[in-house]
Design an enzyme around this catalytic site. Structure first.
Site, short mmCIF file in Angstrom:
data_model
loop_
_atom_site.label_atom_id
_atom_site.label_comp_id
_atom_site.label_asym_id
_atom_site.label_seq_id
_atom_site.Cartn_x
_atom_site.Cartn_y
_atom_site.Cartn_z
N ASP A 18 0.82 -1.21 0.00
CA ASP A 18 0.00 0.00 0.00
C ASP A 18 0.86 1.26 0.00
O ASP A 18 2.01 1.25 0.45
CB ASP A 18 -0.91 -0.01 1.24
CG ASP A 18 -2.05 0.99 1.12
OD1 ASP A 18 -2.45 1.32 -0.01
OD2 ASP A 18 -2.53 1.45 2.18
N HIS A 35 2.04 3.25 -9.03
CA HIS A 35 1.86 1.80 -9.25
C HIS A 35 3.03 1.25 -10.07
O HIS A 35 3.51 0.15 -9.82
CB HIS A 35 0.53 1.54 -9.96
CG HIS A 35 -0.67 1.97 -9.17
ND1 HIS A 35 -0.83 1.67 -7.83
CD2 HIS A 35 -1.76 2.71 -9.51
CE1 HIS A 35 -1.97 2.19 -7.39
NE2 HIS A 35 -2.55 2.84 -8.39
N SER A 63 -7.51 -5.37 -4.93
CA SER A 63 -8.64 -5.92 -4.17
C SER A 63 -9.91 -5.77 -4.99
O SER A 63 -9.99 -4.95 -5.92
CB SER A 63 -8.78 -5.18 -2.83
OG SER A 63 -9.36 -3.90 -3.04
N LEU A 129 10.08 -21.05 -4.60
CA LEU A 129 9.18 -20.05 -4.02
C LEU A 129 7.83 -20.15 -4.72
O LEU A 129 7.79 -20.28 -5.95
CB LEU A 129 9.75 -18.64 -4.25
CG LEU A 129 8.88 -17.46 -3.81
CD1 LEU A 129 8.79 -17.40 -2.28
CD2 LEU A 129 9.45 -16.13 -4.33
C1 IPE Z 1 -5.44 -2.64 0.02
O1 IPE Z 1 -5.17 -1.29 -0.01
C2 IPE Z 1 -5.42 -3.23 -1.38
C3 IPE Z 1 -4.11 -3.38 -2.00
C4 IPE Z 1 -2.98 -2.99 -1.49
C5 IPE Z 1 -4.11 -4.05 -3.28
P1 IPE Z 1 -6.30 -0.18 -0.15
O2 IPE Z 1 -5.61 1.09 -0.34
O3 IPE Z 1 -7.29 -0.59 -1.20
O4 IPE Z 1 -7.02 -0.27 1.26
P2 IPE Z 1 -7.80 0.85 2.09
O5 IPE Z 1 -8.81 1.48 1.15
O6 IPE Z 1 -6.79 1.83 2.56
O7 IPE Z 1 -8.42 0.12 3.24
C1 IPE Z 2 -1.86 0.20 -3.24
O1 IPE Z 2 -1.64 1.55 -3.33
C2 IPE Z 2 -2.07 -0.45 -4.57
C3 IPE Z 2 -3.48 -0.71 -4.85
C4 IPE Z 2 -4.46 -0.56 -4.00
C5 IPE Z 2 -3.82 -1.18 -6.17
P1 IPE Z 2 -2.83 2.60 -3.29
O2 IPE Z 2 -3.26 2.88 -4.69
O3 IPE Z 2 -3.93 2.17 -2.38
O4 IPE Z 2 -2.06 3.83 -2.72
P2 IPE Z 2 -2.59 4.86 -1.62
O5 IPE Z 2 -3.04 4.07 -0.43
O6 IPE Z 2 -3.71 5.62 -2.26
O7 IPE Z 2 -1.39 5.70 -1.34
MG MG Z 3 -4.19 2.42 -0.38
#
Ligand code: IPE
Ligand code: IPE
Ligand code: MG
Length: 237
Positions: A18, A35, A63, A129
């Site tokens: 995240d 990303h 997700s 792995l």
């Molecule tokens: C969880 O992060 C999903 C991934 C890292 C793929 P999110 O950014 O979607 O989660 P929330 O919204 O902060 O709970």
């Molecule tokens: C996690 O990074 C990757 C995905 C959820 C696909 P985020 O896109 O949630 O990044 P933040 O949390 O907004 O910084």
């Molecule tokens: Mg996030």
């Protein structure tokens, strides 16, 4: 004595990758750039994992709830995952890494599904792995689907769970869950499998995550005492 996995085997580490979007926004870059930078961090952890005693690595790439984001961001994520698979499958095969994916398969674009299937079959003999990538994955939906098949034992339920997330190879329980990006929550990742996982939350955004931080997280895991609800050490059954 060091902490071990519940089964005494190589560790299963799950990572909630995240902080990509905030990392990019802080640099006045589009979120997709975060990303893209995150893909480099994936390469770093996959390379480092075997030497750290990790046998299974589950990465939360997308997700089910992430599909609610703007179409443009979701499409950028689909494209990045596809490009990663096309680039990395051969390298994974050479490094004896098995790559599988888990999550819903009915909402993904056809070209991504093709890349996923190709990567899975090209790497199916990998034993060093097991790299599991979650795409359109929801822990809650998986549990609900598995429960509707109502098997009687935990073992049978584990198999139903693997089927419900379209995974051919059932994975062991998670030993260590790492989340980058500063939030302290599970966000619907591997809810059942993390029943006794050790949790490590790091403020570092995912694009900056280094192999040394994975090593430190594993070292932190080994300092923890796992009791699995019992009173003695290593009393998992
Ligand atoms: C969880 O992060 C999903 C991934 C890292 C793929 P999110 O950014 O979607 O989660 P929330 O919204 O902060 O709970
Ligand atoms: C996690 O990074 C990757 C995905 C959820 C696909 P985020 O896109 O949630 O990044 P933040 O949390 O907004 O910084
Ligand atoms: Mg996030």
């Amino acid at each position: 004595m060091q902490s071990t996995s519940a089964s005494g085997d190589a560790l299963h580490v799950a990572i909630i990758m995240d902080g990509n979007g905030r990392w990019a926004e802080a640099r006045r870059l589009p979120r997709a750039a975060g990303h893209r930078a995150g893909v480099e961090a994936v390469r770093r952890v996959v390379s480092a994992a075997p030497a750290l005693g990790i046998g299974t690595l589950s990465l939360y790439a997308l997700s089910s709830d992430n599909l609610k984001r703007p179409r443009e961001e979701v499409e950028a994520l689909f494209d990045l995952i596809r490009a990663y698979l096309d680039d990395e499958a051969a390298r994974c095969a050479r490094r004896d890494v098995r790559l599988t994916f888990f999550g819903r398969r009915d909402r993904l674009p056809a070209d991504l599904l093709d890349s996923l299937a190709r990567a899975e079959s090209r790497t199916e003999h990998g034993r060093t792995l097991h790299l599991r990538i979650a795409v359109d994955y929801s822990g809650r939906d998986t549990i609900v689907r598995a429960a509707s098949n109502a098997p009687g034992s935990r073992r049978a339920f584990g198999r139903a769970l693997a089927r419900a997330m379209n995974e051919r190879v059932p994975a062991p329980a998670v030993d260590l869950l790492v989340r980058t990006g500063g939030e302290r929550r599970l966000s619907d990742f591997l809810l059942y499998e993390c029943a006794y996982a050790e949790l490590v939350f790091l403020d570092r955004p995912w694009p900056e995550f280094q192999a040394t931080e994975l090593a430190e997280s594993v070292a932190e895991f080994h300092r923890r005492e796992r009791r699995f609800g019992a009173l003695t050490r290593h009393a998992a059954s």
